[in-house]
Design a protein around this motif. Structure first.
Motif, PDB file in Angstrom:
ATOM      1  N   SER A  12      -5.455  38.678 -40.898  1.00 35.05           N
ATOM      2  CA  SER A  12      -6.455  38.205 -39.812  1.00 35.05           C
ATOM      3  C   SER A  12      -7.461  39.431 -39.524  1.00 35.05           C
ATOM      4  CB  SER A  12      -5.635  38.028 -38.233  1.00 35.05           C
ATOM      5  OG  SER A  12      -6.438  37.863 -37.546  1.00 35.05           O
ATOM      6  N   GLU A  14      -8.839  39.412 -37.059  1.00 37.69           N
ATOM      7  CA  GLU A  14      -8.928  40.177 -35.221  1.00 37.69           C
ATOM      8  C   GLU A  14      -8.894  41.408 -34.827  1.00 37.69           C
ATOM      9  OE1 GLU A  14      -5.808  38.444 -31.794  1.00 37.69           O
ATOM     10  OE2 GLU A  14      -5.936  37.685 -33.505  1.00 37.69           O
ATOM     11  N   THR A  38     -13.655  27.583 -36.716  1.00 37.84           N
ATOM     12  CA  THR A  38     -13.759  28.693 -37.808  1.00 37.84           C
ATOM     13  C   THR A  38     -12.327  29.891 -37.636  1.00 37.84           C
ATOM     14  OG1 THR A  38     -15.352  29.462 -36.859  1.00 37.84           O
ATOM     15  CG2 THR A  38     -15.855  28.366 -38.729  1.00 37.84           C
ATOM     16  N   GLU A  39     -11.984  30.845 -38.731  1.00 33.50           N
ATOM     17  CA  GLU A  39     -11.327  31.557 -38.013  1.00 33.50           C
ATOM     18  C   GLU A  39     -11.760  32.858 -40.041  1.00 33.50           C
ATOM     19  OE1 GLU A  39      -7.396  33.606 -37.689  1.00 33.50           O
ATOM     20  OE2 GLU A  39      -7.389  31.170 -37.387  1.00 33.50           O
ATOM     21  N   ILE A  78      -8.546  25.387 -41.625  1.00 37.39           N
ATOM     22  CA  ILE A  78      -7.802  26.545 -41.640  1.00 37.39           C
ATOM     23  C   ILE A  78      -5.934  26.203 -42.064  1.00 37.39           C
ATOM     24  CG2 ILE A  78      -6.903  28.738 -40.222  1.00 37.39           C
ATOM     25  CD1 ILE A  78      -9.550  28.187 -38.004  1.00 37.39           C
TER      26      ILE A  78
END
Length: 88
Positions: A12, A14, A38-39, A78
């Motif tokens: 990730s 993040e 989205t990611e 995702i």
């Protein structure tokens, strides 16, 4: 691929602005209408050789062309992308 192993190849993004060494930033998600679900992930370069990931990148080139700048975009849900990664 176990969740632990998946974490080695797909991270990730993040809280991180730049990927670790050996990883590329990829944005995954649907681009329908104005709503972007989205990611952003960091994907290890080893995965880019796998046929399933190559297929996803080919779909991206059909939708966005080859002139993508900075971050690859993969137009799929995702959950579907994570399922592909789990099956590799």
């Amino acid at each position: 691929m176990t969740a632990t192993r998946r974490k080695e190849y797909v991270l990730s993004s993040e809280g991180c602005s730049s990927p670790p060494r050996g990883y590329l930033p990829i944005i995954v998600g649907d681009y329908d209408d104005d709503e972007e679900d989205t990611e952003r992930f960091f994907v290890h370069v080893k995965l880019l050789k796998h046929p399933c990931i190559i297929e996803q990148l080919e779909m991206a080139s059909e939708e966005f062309g080859y002139g993508q700048e900075v971050v690859f975009r993969i137009p799929c849900k995702i959950e579907h992308f994570m399922k592909i990664v789990d099956e590799i």
